[in-house]
Design a protein around this motif. Structure first.
Motif, PDB file in Angstrom:
ATOM      1  N   ARG A   1       6.971   1.300  61.726  1.00 56.66           N
ATOM      2  CA  ARG A   1       8.128   1.287  62.630  1.00 56.66           C
ATOM      3  C   ARG A   1       9.338   0.704  61.914  1.00 56.66           C
ATOM      4  NH1 ARG A   1       5.915  -2.364  67.312  1.00 56.66           N
ATOM      5  NH2 ARG A   1       5.298  -3.503  65.424  1.00 56.66           N
ATOM      6  N   LYS A   2       9.138  -0.361  61.166  1.00 54.24           N
ATOM      7  CA  LYS A   2      10.246  -0.976  60.434  1.00 54.24           C
ATOM      8  C   LYS A   2      10.730  -0.068  59.309  1.00 54.24           C
ATOM      9  CE  LYS A   2       8.881  -5.732  61.452  1.00 54.24           C
ATOM     10  NZ  LYS A   2       8.469  -7.044  60.894  1.00 54.24           N
ATOM     11  N   LEU A   3       9.821   0.634  58.686  1.00 55.35           N
ATOM     12  CA  LEU A   3      10.215   1.543  57.622  1.00 55.35           C
ATOM     13  C   LEU A   3      11.058   2.691  58.174  1.00 55.35           C
ATOM     14  CD1 LEU A   3       6.894   1.652  55.566  1.00 55.35           C
ATOM     15  CD2 LEU A   3       9.027   0.488  54.954  1.00 55.35           C
ATOM     16  N   GLU A   4      10.724   3.154  59.366  1.00 57.11           N
ATOM     17  CA  GLU A   4      11.510   4.215  59.977  1.00 57.11           C
ATOM     18  C   GLU A   4      12.922   3.721  60.315  1.00 57.11           C
ATOM     19  OE1 GLU A   4      12.443   7.963  61.059  1.00 57.11           O
ATOM     20  OE2 GLU A   4      10.596   7.290  60.085  1.00 57.11           O
ATOM     21  N   THR A   5      13.000   2.491  60.803  1.00 59.97           N
ATOM     22  CA  THR A   5      14.314   1.898  61.065  1.00 59.97           C
ATOM     23  C   THR A   5      15.121   1.773  59.774  1.00 59.97           C
ATOM     24  OG1 THR A   5      13.502   0.654  62.973  1.00 59.97           O
ATOM     25  CG2 THR A   5      15.514  -0.141  61.936  1.00 59.97           C
ATOM     26  N   ALA A   6      14.451   1.363  58.699  1.00 55.34           N
ATOM     27  CA  ALA A   6      15.133   1.233  57.412  1.00 55.34           C
ATOM     28  C   ALA A   6      15.670   2.580  56.938  1.00 55.34           C
ATOM     29  CB  ALA A   6      14.186   0.639  56.373  1.00 55.34           C
ATOM     30  N   ARG A   7      14.932   3.639  57.187  1.00 55.51           N
ATOM     31  CA  ARG A   7      15.439   4.977  56.828  1.00 55.51           C
ATOM     32  C   ARG A   7      16.733   5.286  57.566  1.00 55.51           C
ATOM     33  NH1 ARG A   7      13.186   8.710  53.707  1.00 55.51           N
ATOM     34  NH2 ARG A   7      10.992   8.532  53.087  1.00 55.51           N
ATOM     35  N   GLY A   8      16.767   4.924  58.841  1.00 54.76           N
ATOM     36  CA  GLY A   8      17.968   5.170  59.619  1.00 54.76           C
ATOM     37  C   GLY A   8      19.171   4.390  59.130  1.00 54.76           C
ATOM     38  N   LEU A   9      18.912   3.282  58.433  1.00 53.95           N
ATOM     39  CA  LEU A   9      20.002   2.435  57.934  1.00 53.95           C
ATOM     40  C   LEU A   9      20.360   2.726  56.477  1.00 53.95           C
ATOM     41  CD1 LEU A   9      18.877  -0.867  59.656  1.00 53.95           C
ATOM     42  CD2 LEU A   9      21.038   0.328  60.068  1.00 53.95           C
ATOM     43  N   GLY A  10      19.649   3.680  55.862  1.00 49.15           N
ATOM     44  CA  GLY A  10      20.052   4.076  54.516  1.00 49.15           C
ATOM     45  C   GLY A  10      18.969   4.157  53.475  1.00 49.15           C
ATOM     46  N   ALA A  11      17.721   3.765  53.799  1.00 48.31           N
ATOM     47  CA  ALA A  11      16.653   3.864  52.797  1.00 48.31           C
ATOM     48  C   ALA A  11      16.404   5.327  52.445  1.00 48.31           C
ATOM     49  CB  ALA A  11      15.377   3.226  53.320  1.00 48.31           C
ATOM     50  N   THR A  12      16.314   5.602  51.160  1.00 47.39           N
ATOM     51  CA  THR A  12      16.017   6.967  50.710  1.00 47.39           C
ATOM     52  C   THR A  12      14.528   7.195  50.544  1.00 47.39           C
ATOM     53  OG1 THR A  12      16.270   6.302  48.395  1.00 47.39           O
ATOM     54  CG2 THR A  12      18.236   7.150  49.522  1.00 47.39           C
ATOM     55  N   HIS A  13      13.765   6.104  50.347  1.00 49.54           N
ATOM     56  CA  HIS A  13      12.321   6.184  50.182  1.00 49.54           C
ATOM     57  C   HIS A  13      11.686   4.982  50.873  1.00 49.54           C
ATOM     58  CE1 HIS A  13      13.990   8.502  46.826  1.00 49.54           C
ATOM     59  NE2 HIS A  13      12.857   9.191  46.807  1.00 49.54           N
ATOM     60  N   THR A  14      10.448   5.135  51.306  1.00 52.04           N
ATOM     61  CA  THR A  14       9.724   4.022  51.924  1.00 52.04           C
ATOM     62  C   THR A  14       8.348   3.887  51.300  1.00 52.04           C
ATOM     63  OG1 THR A  14       8.834   5.429  53.703  1.00 52.04           O
ATOM     64  CG2 THR A  14      10.925   4.297  54.126  1.00 52.04           C
ATOM     65  N   VAL A  15       7.873   2.645  51.288  1.00 53.64           N
ATOM     66  CA  VAL A  15       6.532   2.339  50.779  1.00 53.64           C
ATOM     67  C   VAL A  15       5.851   1.422  51.782  1.00 53.64           C
ATOM     68  CG1 VAL A  15       5.200   1.193  48.965  1.00 53.64           C
ATOM     69  CG2 VAL A  15       7.237   2.544  48.367  1.00 53.64           C
ATOM     70  N   ASN A  16       4.720   1.853  52.320  1.00 56.17           N
ATOM     71  CA  ASN A  16       3.910   0.967  53.149  1.00 56.17           C
ATOM     72  C   ASN A  16       2.986   0.197  52.214  1.00 56.17           C
ATOM     73  OD1 ASN A  16       1.793  -0.151  54.823  1.00 56.17           O
ATOM     74  ND2 ASN A  16       2.585   1.138  56.468  1.00 56.17           N
ATOM     75  N   GLY A  17       3.190  -1.121  52.172  1.00 60.04           N
ATOM     76  CA  GLY A  17       2.450  -1.952  51.222  1.00 60.04           C
ATOM     77  C   GLY A  17       1.056  -2.326  51.655  1.00 60.04           C
ATOM     78  N   GLY A  18       0.595  -1.802  52.794  1.00 57.41           N
ATOM     79  CA  GLY A  18      -0.761  -2.105  53.254  1.00 57.41           C
ATOM     80  C   GLY A  18      -1.795  -1.199  52.622  1.00 57.41           C
ATOM     81  N   GLY A  19      -3.041  -1.453  52.977  1.00 53.65           N
ATOM     82  CA  GLY A  19      -4.138  -0.598  52.533  1.00 53.65           C
ATOM     83  C   GLY A  19      -4.364  -0.579  51.043  1.00 53.65           C
ATOM     84  N   GLY A  20      -4.052  -1.677  50.375  1.00 54.65           N
ATOM     85  CA  GLY A  20      -4.290  -1.751  48.937  1.00 54.65           C
ATOM     86  C   GLY A  20      -3.230  -1.093  48.081  1.00 54.65           C
ATOM     87  N   THR A  21      -2.113  -0.695  48.681  1.00 53.86           N
ATOM     88  CA  THR A  21      -1.043  -0.067  47.899  1.00 53.86           C
ATOM     89  C   THR A  21      -0.498  -1.032  46.849  1.00 53.86           C
ATOM     90  OG1 THR A  21      -0.378   1.328  49.758  1.00 53.86           O
ATOM     91  CG2 THR A  21       1.265   0.967  48.038  1.00 53.86           C
ATOM     92  N   ASP A  22      -0.345  -0.556  45.634  1.00 52.90           N
ATOM     93  CA  ASP A  22       0.264  -1.329  44.560  1.00 52.90           C
ATOM     94  C   ASP A  22       1.773  -1.150  44.668  1.00 52.90           C
ATOM     95  OD1 ASP A  22       1.339  -2.259  42.134  1.00 52.90           O
ATOM     96  OD2 ASP A  22      -0.496  -1.790  41.036  1.00 52.90           O
ATOM     97  N   VAL A  23       2.450  -2.137  45.257  1.00 49.93           N
ATOM     98  CA  VAL A  23       3.876  -2.018  45.522  1.00 49.93           C
ATOM     99  C   VAL A  23       4.667  -1.888  44.229  1.00 49.93           C
ATOM    100  CG1 VAL A  23       5.891  -3.281  46.404  1.00 49.93           C
ATOM    101  CG2 VAL A  23       3.789  -3.179  47.751  1.00 49.93           C
ATOM    102  N   VAL A  24       4.309  -2.661  43.220  1.00 53.37           N
ATOM    103  CA  VAL A  24       5.032  -2.612  41.942  1.00 53.37           C
ATOM    104  C   VAL A  24       4.940  -1.209  41.345  1.00 53.37           C
ATOM    105  CG1 VAL A  24       5.116  -3.488  39.585  1.00 53.37           C
ATOM    106  CG2 VAL A  24       4.734  -5.062  41.493  1.00 53.37           C
ATOM    107  N   LYS A  25       3.752  -0.670  41.326  1.00 52.58           N
ATOM    108  CA  LYS A  25       3.562   0.673  40.762  1.00 52.58           C
ATOM    109  C   LYS A  25       4.327   1.712  41.571  1.00 52.58           C
ATOM    110  CE  LYS A  25      -0.038   3.971  39.393  1.00 52.58           C
ATOM    111  NZ  LYS A  25      -1.499   4.235  39.342  1.00 52.58           N
ATOM    112  N   ALA A  26       4.309   1.572  42.906  1.00 48.69           N
ATOM    113  CA  ALA A  26       5.008   2.528  43.753  1.00 48.69           C
ATOM    114  C   ALA A  26       6.506   2.525  43.490  1.00 48.69           C
ATOM    115  CB  ALA A  26       4.728   2.221  45.229  1.00 48.69           C
ATOM    116  N   VAL A  27       7.094   1.324  43.333  1.00 47.29           N
ATOM    117  CA  VAL A  27       8.531   1.236  43.046  1.00 47.29           C
ATOM    118  C   VAL A  27       8.830   1.809  41.664  1.00 47.29           C
ATOM    119  CG1 VAL A  27      10.459  -0.353  42.672  1.00 47.29           C
ATOM    120  CG2 VAL A  27       8.895  -0.720  44.599  1.00 47.29           C
TER     121      VAL A  27
END
Length: 362
Positions: free
Chosen positions: A215-241
């Motif tokens: 839900r927060k990621l969707e709000t961030a898109r509305g405010l200008g985010a071009t890409h989103t990353v959900n950091g849950g479920g074992g996602t490697d945030v550093v690698k994703a960025v």
């Protein structure tokens, strides 16, 4: 003669807040009484209620506010009765070593009203961040009042008094995001979402929003985010960025959470010679460990952002102008408007991530 008004008071650690009669004195030299029109419910208010700031109970909560100056004390010239103002907790002194060096946004001696507001029995109240704006009227130092265009919505304008300014400033002032930069924002609550909006204003070419809540990621898109990353479920945030930035990492990474693990993600998710901005507020027991060789070898800047490194008299009018031009959607941060009796439910919604901001209309 002191005025009787209603205000939201926290009496003890973790106790539910209460709406009570408070006494607001006439303004003394350098002070102003403000008729509060709207005030956002910020995490800092919850920290006060829970004893996370200090133990100087009872607290008069509320600080993210806009209103109309009702009266001023002797020597006040910058604002006058009838002015529409945003309240701020950085009333610069003009004389400390930061101010004298031309860096008033770092002012080390900000000030508040000298007189206390009290309960009906005379008990002095500690106003949150020196403001205390969950009240029909409040007493502040005149320097805490920043005059802005009165056509702005009070509910939206007041949010510049704290969280939204912190996020916008983390990108614009501290991170100094500029055209073509790549930016990642870790944590997309009110402050992080504002950092996304700030990066967009600055002309960033790629803005990556990171959070655990879709839900927060969707709000961030509305405010200008071009890409989103959900950091849950074992996602490697550093690698994703890194994958979203050609394998390099972002030019500016903003940590709007303020935990050791998110700071480490921010540190390693930036490009060489990039900038890390910490705007999320850590708790006293948190510790950070980083290999000193990595700190040296990656270069760049590691910065902390205090209140978005803002100068209210410079930044508030400019941002309100952008809002009125339709270039900064402050209304998007107002999830709901509530009454003065609804603070405890608003704290609960905030705790569960159901709102960006609940705003009290008075």
């Amino acid at each position: 003669m002191a005025q009787e008004v209603r205000g939201v008071v926290a009496h003890g650690k973790g106790e539910p807040v209460r709406v009570e009669t408070i006494l607001v004195p006439d303004p003394g030299p350098g002070e102003a009484v403000v008729r509060v029109r709207s005030c956002g419910v910020c995490h800092t208010d919850l920290h006060y209620r829970d004893g996370g700031i200090n133990d100087e109970f009872p607290f008069l909560l509320g600080h993210e506010a806009a209103g109309t100056v009702e009266s001023v004390g002797a020597g006040v010239t910058d604002v006058a009765p009838g002015d529409f103002v945003i309240l701020n907790w950085r009333a610069v002194c003009g004389t400390c070593r930061a101010c004298k060096r031309g860096r008033p946004w770092y002012c080390f001696s900000t000030h508040t009203a000298a007189q206390p507001m009290t309960l009906a029995d005379g008990t002095a109240l500690t106003p949150a961040l020196g403001i205390g704006a969950f009240a029909e009227k409040t007493l502040v130092a005149a320097g805490q009042c920043t005059k802005v265009d009165p056509s702005a919505s009070p509910a939206a304008a007041g949010l510049l008094g704290c969280g939204v300014m912190a996020g916008l400033g983390a990108a614009l002032n501290t991170g100094q995001v500029t055209r073509g930069d790549t930016v990642a924002v870790i944590g997309c609550g009110g402050v992080g979402s504002a950092a996304v909006a700030g990066a967009r204003l600055a002309g960033a070419s790629k803005i990556i929003a990171v959070d655990l809540d879709d839900r927060k990621l969707e709000t961030a898109r509305g405010l200008g985010a071009t890409h989103t990353v959900n950091g849950g479920g074992g996602t490697d945030v550093v690698k994703a960025v890194q994958e979203l930035t050609g394998g390099f990492g972002a030019d500016v990474v903003i940590d709007a959470v303020g935990r050791p693990e998110t700071y480490q993600q921010a540190f390693y998710a930036r490009d060489l010679a990039g900038t890390v901005v910490l705007v999320g507020v850590p708790t006293p027991e948190m510790k950070l460990e980083l290999p000193l060789l990595d700190v040296f070898g990656r270069g760049g800047s590691l910065k902390s952002s205090w209140y978005g490194d803002c100068l209210p008299e410079r930044d508030f009018p400019m941002l309100i102008d952008l809002y009125l031009q339709g270039r900064l959607d402050l209304d998007a941060f107002v999830t709901e408007t509530i009454g003065i009796e609804d603070i405890e439910p608003a704290f609960e919604k905030m705790h569960h991530g159901d709102v960006l901001r609940s705003v009290v209309n008075l």
